[in-house]
Design a protein around this motif. Structure first.
Motif, mmCIF file in Angstrom:
data_model
loop_
_atom_site.group_PDB
_atom_site.id
_atom_site.type_symbol
_atom_site.label_atom_id
_atom_site.label_comp_id
_atom_site.label_asym_id
_atom_site.label_seq_id
_atom_site.Cartn_x
_atom_site.Cartn_y
_atom_site.Cartn_z
ATOM 1 N N ALA A 298 -41.684 7.535 -9.943
ATOM 2 C CA ALA A 298 -40.723 7.350 -10.318
ATOM 3 C C ALA A 298 -39.785 8.638 -10.756
ATOM 4 C CB ALA A 298 -40.082 5.983 -11.069
ATOM 5 N N ALA B 7 -43.038 3.950 -8.508
ATOM 6 C CA ALA B 7 -41.788 3.579 -7.552
ATOM 7 C C ALA B 7 -42.517 3.266 -6.299
ATOM 8 C CB ALA B 7 -40.869 5.084 -7.482
ATOM 9 N N ALA C 255 -37.575 1.792 -4.003
ATOM 10 C CA ALA C 255 -37.024 1.038 -5.213
ATOM 11 C C ALA C 255 -37.927 1.525 -6.502
ATOM 12 C CB ALA C 255 -37.455 -0.447 -4.898
ATOM 13 N N GLN C 256 -36.975 1.695 -7.553
ATOM 14 C CA GLN C 256 -37.700 2.338 -8.554
ATOM 15 C C GLN C 256 -37.025 2.020 -9.874
ATOM 16 O OE1 GLN C 256 -37.393 6.600 -8.291
ATOM 17 N NE2 GLN C 256 -35.178 6.529 -8.424
ATOM 18 N N THR C 257 -36.202 0.761 -9.915
ATOM 19 C CA THR C 257 -35.645 0.388 -10.850
ATOM 20 C C THR C 257 -36.467 -0.265 -12.285
ATOM 21 O OG1 THR C 257 -35.246 -1.644 -9.985
ATOM 22 C CG2 THR C 257 -33.516 -0.209 -9.853
ATOM 23 N N SER C 258 -37.418 -0.669 -11.595
ATOM 24 C CA SER C 258 -38.446 -1.233 -12.669
ATOM 25 C C SER C 258 -39.744 -0.505 -13.052
ATOM 26 C CB SER C 258 -39.246 -2.667 -12.068
ATOM 27 O OG SER C 258 -39.937 -3.243 -13.055
ATOM 28 N N ASN D 43 -40.936 -3.741 -8.332
ATOM 29 C CA ASN D 43 -40.463 -2.863 -7.376
ATOM 30 C C ASN D 43 -40.677 -3.109 -6.212
ATOM 31 O OD1 ASN D 43 -39.089 -1.099 -9.073
ATOM 32 N ND2 ASN D 43 -40.817 0.273 -9.464
ATOM 33 N N GLU E 209 -38.733 -6.223 -4.848
ATOM 34 C CA GLU E 209 -37.312 -5.793 -4.917
ATOM 35 C C GLU E 209 -37.124 -4.975 -3.547
ATOM 36 O OE1 GLU E 209 -33.729 -2.501 -6.495
ATOM 37 O OE2 GLU E 209 -35.799 -2.890 -7.596
#
Length: 138
Positions: free
Chosen positions: A22, A36, A74-77, A83, A86
């Motif tokens: 990420a 990520a 997706a890399q928010t978590s 991820n 998501e």
């Protein structure tokens, strides 16, 4: 199988996941763990109905490449599982948007009052413009 709506489901084996590192903040953890998710879904090779494929490819979404591959990152978590979930949620939302039927437009006619208001506005605007002309010699 991932349900899209009551008639359509997506086979999980058609989705390809790549784990990458990420970007952004995360301390030492960001340099060590590939949390990520880079998800790829080939629309043309999928088992979706042909009309849904055509609608999806015609959306013009920036996540859909010219080759018909949906790419979602997706890399928010900090959790790889979150991820991944998501990314799948965003793909399902995109497919649901494409599967939603388009409401046909019903042709209507303008009311007599709206036609009269339009003509009155035109007349008023014409009078205003007429006053902008040269001043006559009276």
């Amino acid at each position: 199988m991932i349900p899209i709506n009551e008639h359509i489901a997506l086979d999980e084996r058609e989705i390809e996941f790549d784990m990458i590192r990420a970007q952004g903040a995360g301390g030492q953890n960001v340099n060590k763990v590939s949390s990520a998710v880079h998800m790829r879904f080939d629309v043309r090779a999928s088992s979706l109905p042909d009309d849904l494929k055509a609608t999806l490819l015609a959306l013009g979404d920036r996540r859909i490449s010219k080759d018909g591959v949906v790419v979602i990152k997706a890399q928010t978590s900090r959790s790889q599982d979150k991820n991944r979930a998501e990314a799948v949620e965003r793909l399902v939302a995109l497919l649901q948007q494409a599967a939603r039927p388009v409401k046909p437009r019903k042709a209507t006619r303008p009311t007599r009052a709206s036609q009269q208001r339009r003509v009155q506005r035109k007349v008023t605007h014409g009078r205003v413009k007429q006053l902008r002309g040269r001043v006559g010699e009276d």
